[in-house]
Design a protein around this motif. Structure first.
Motif, PDB file in Angstrom:
ATOM      1  N   VAL A  78       0.831  -1.203   0.000  1.00  0.00           N
ATOM      2  CA  VAL A  78       0.000   0.000   0.000  1.00  0.00           C
ATOM      3  C   VAL A  78       0.868   1.256   0.000  1.00  0.00           C
ATOM      4  O   VAL A  78       1.806   1.375   0.786  1.00  0.00           O
ATOM      5  CB  VAL A  78      -0.925   0.002   1.230  1.00  0.00           C
ATOM      6  N   SER A  79       0.546   2.180  -0.891  1.00  0.00           N
ATOM      7  CA  SER A  79       1.167   3.501  -0.920  1.00  0.00           C
ATOM      8  C   SER A  79       0.080   4.562  -0.844  1.00  0.00           C
ATOM      9  O   SER A  79      -1.063   4.314  -1.224  1.00  0.00           O
ATOM     10  CB  SER A  79       1.943   3.708  -2.227  1.00  0.00           C
ATOM     11  N   GLY A  80       0.442   5.750  -0.364  1.00  0.00           N
ATOM     12  CA  GLY A  80      -0.424   6.883  -0.552  1.00  0.00           C
ATOM     13  C   GLY A  80      -0.233   7.410  -1.967  1.00  0.00           C
ATOM     14  O   GLY A  80       0.723   7.057  -2.663  1.00  0.00           O
ATOM     15  N   GLY A  81      -1.129   8.268  -2.415  1.00  0.00           N
ATOM     16  CA  GLY A  81      -0.981   8.859  -3.742  1.00  0.00           C
ATOM     17  C   GLY A  81      -0.918   7.817  -4.831  1.00  0.00           C
ATOM     18  O   GLY A  81      -1.733   6.897  -4.903  1.00  0.00           O
ATOM     19  N   ASP A  82       0.080   7.947  -5.695  1.00  0.00           N
ATOM     20  CA  ASP A  82       0.332   6.975  -6.757  1.00  0.00           C
ATOM     21  C   ASP A  82       1.565   6.173  -6.374  1.00  0.00           C
ATOM     22  O   ASP A  82       2.579   6.758  -5.979  1.00  0.00           O
ATOM     23  CB  ASP A  82       0.571   7.700  -8.085  1.00  0.00           C
ATOM     24  N   PRO A  83       1.531   4.847  -6.477  1.00  0.00           N
ATOM     25  CA  PRO A  83       2.666   4.042  -6.014  1.00  0.00           C
ATOM     26  C   PRO A  83       3.924   4.210  -6.839  1.00  0.00           C
ATOM     27  O   PRO A  83       5.017   3.833  -6.409  1.00  0.00           O
ATOM     28  CB  PRO A  83       2.134   2.606  -6.100  1.00  0.00           C
ATOM     29  N   GLY A  84       3.793   4.800  -8.036  1.00  0.00           N
ATOM     30  CA  GLY A  84       4.954   5.003  -8.880  1.00  0.00           C
ATOM     31  C   GLY A  84       5.604   6.358  -8.740  1.00  0.00           C
ATOM     32  O   GLY A  84       6.603   6.641  -9.401  1.00  0.00           O
TER      33      GLY A  84
END
Length: 253
Positions: A78-84
């Motif tokens: 899980v990431s916030g925003g966009d993981p890239g």
């Protein structure tokens, strides 16, 4: 036995900004790896398990997630925003490249999300309407001298700049230094947007100029957007001005 690893971006904070694709990926996964506050945004079922870690443990988190997926689990990172964008997709790719050869065989999916600069830009108008770039002010993974060089270079060629990780307790001086560098290149009337927690209940969006930009207005939940020399303000009585970068841009300073 090999499972699956999906990397999900949850957007800047509002549940309304989580994509249906991300929600479906979360519903299908068994075990979740991520920074604790991001995992707290998930409403997990009793049969779903979470493994929280600190925000400076990206590579070790990626390796733990890959190990679980290699063992047959359906894993979600899980990431916030966009993981890239300054997030976990790069850490997972780095771990795959540098570590266990068999990890390259894992079924990997990266689910995009709304990143902070897009959420902040939408609140302010269209500051990213022409060419732009994103720079992290964190010098954990690159020297500050490189950051300074990049700031001067992109401001000189007329790019709008979105600054991530602008300030922290460990490095409270860097955003102020960045503003000082940009004042050497850009007109002091250049619009600057401070966008904190865009889309969340504690959202705070402020528009000012490079001359008046105060680094103390930012924290780690803030994305700062600095216009180019051609970025404009449209004043609106009783409302926040619109910030936009004209589509027909590109005159060299």
């Amino acid at each position: 036995m090999s499972g699956k690893l999906v990397i999900v971006g949850l957007g800047p904070g509002s549940a309304e900004q989580v994509t249906p694709q991300a929600s479906a990926a979360v519903a299908a996964a068994e075990v979740f790896f991520g920074y604790g506050p991001y995992l707290d945004r998930l409403a997990l079922r009793p049969d779903q398990r979470r493994v929280a870690s600190d925000n400076r443990e990206e590579l070790s988190r990626a390796k733990a997630a890959l190990h679980a997926a290699a063992g047959g689990a359906h894993v979600c990172v899980v990431s916030g925003g966009d993981p890239g964008v300054f997030a976990m997709a790069a850490a997972v790719c780095e771990a795959i490249e540098e570590d266990v050869e068999s990890w390259r065989e894992i079924d990997l999916e990266i689910v995009p999300g709304v990143t902070a600069m897009l959420a902040v830009a939408a609140r302010a108008g269209a500051p990213l309407g022409h060419d732009f770039c994103a720079i992290s002010l964190s010098d954990n993974l690159k020297p500050w001298a490189v950051i300074e060089q990049r700031l001067r270079a992109v401001a000189t060629v007329g790019l709008v700049i979105a600054l991530y990780n602008p300030i922290s307790r460990a490095r409270p001086w860097q955003l102020g230094s960045a503003f000082a560098i940009l004042r050497e290149v850009l007109p002091w009337t250049t619009p600057v947007i401070f966008g904190r927690a865009a889309g969340r209940p504690d959202e705070a969006i402020a528009v000012t100029t490079l001359a008046d930009a105060d680094a103390t207005r930012a924290d780690m939940a803030t994305c700062v957007i600095i216009g180019s020399a051609e970025t404009r303000l449209i004043e609106r009585p009783g409302r926040q001005p619109l910030v936009y970068s004209p589509r027909s841009s590109g005159v060299m300073p």
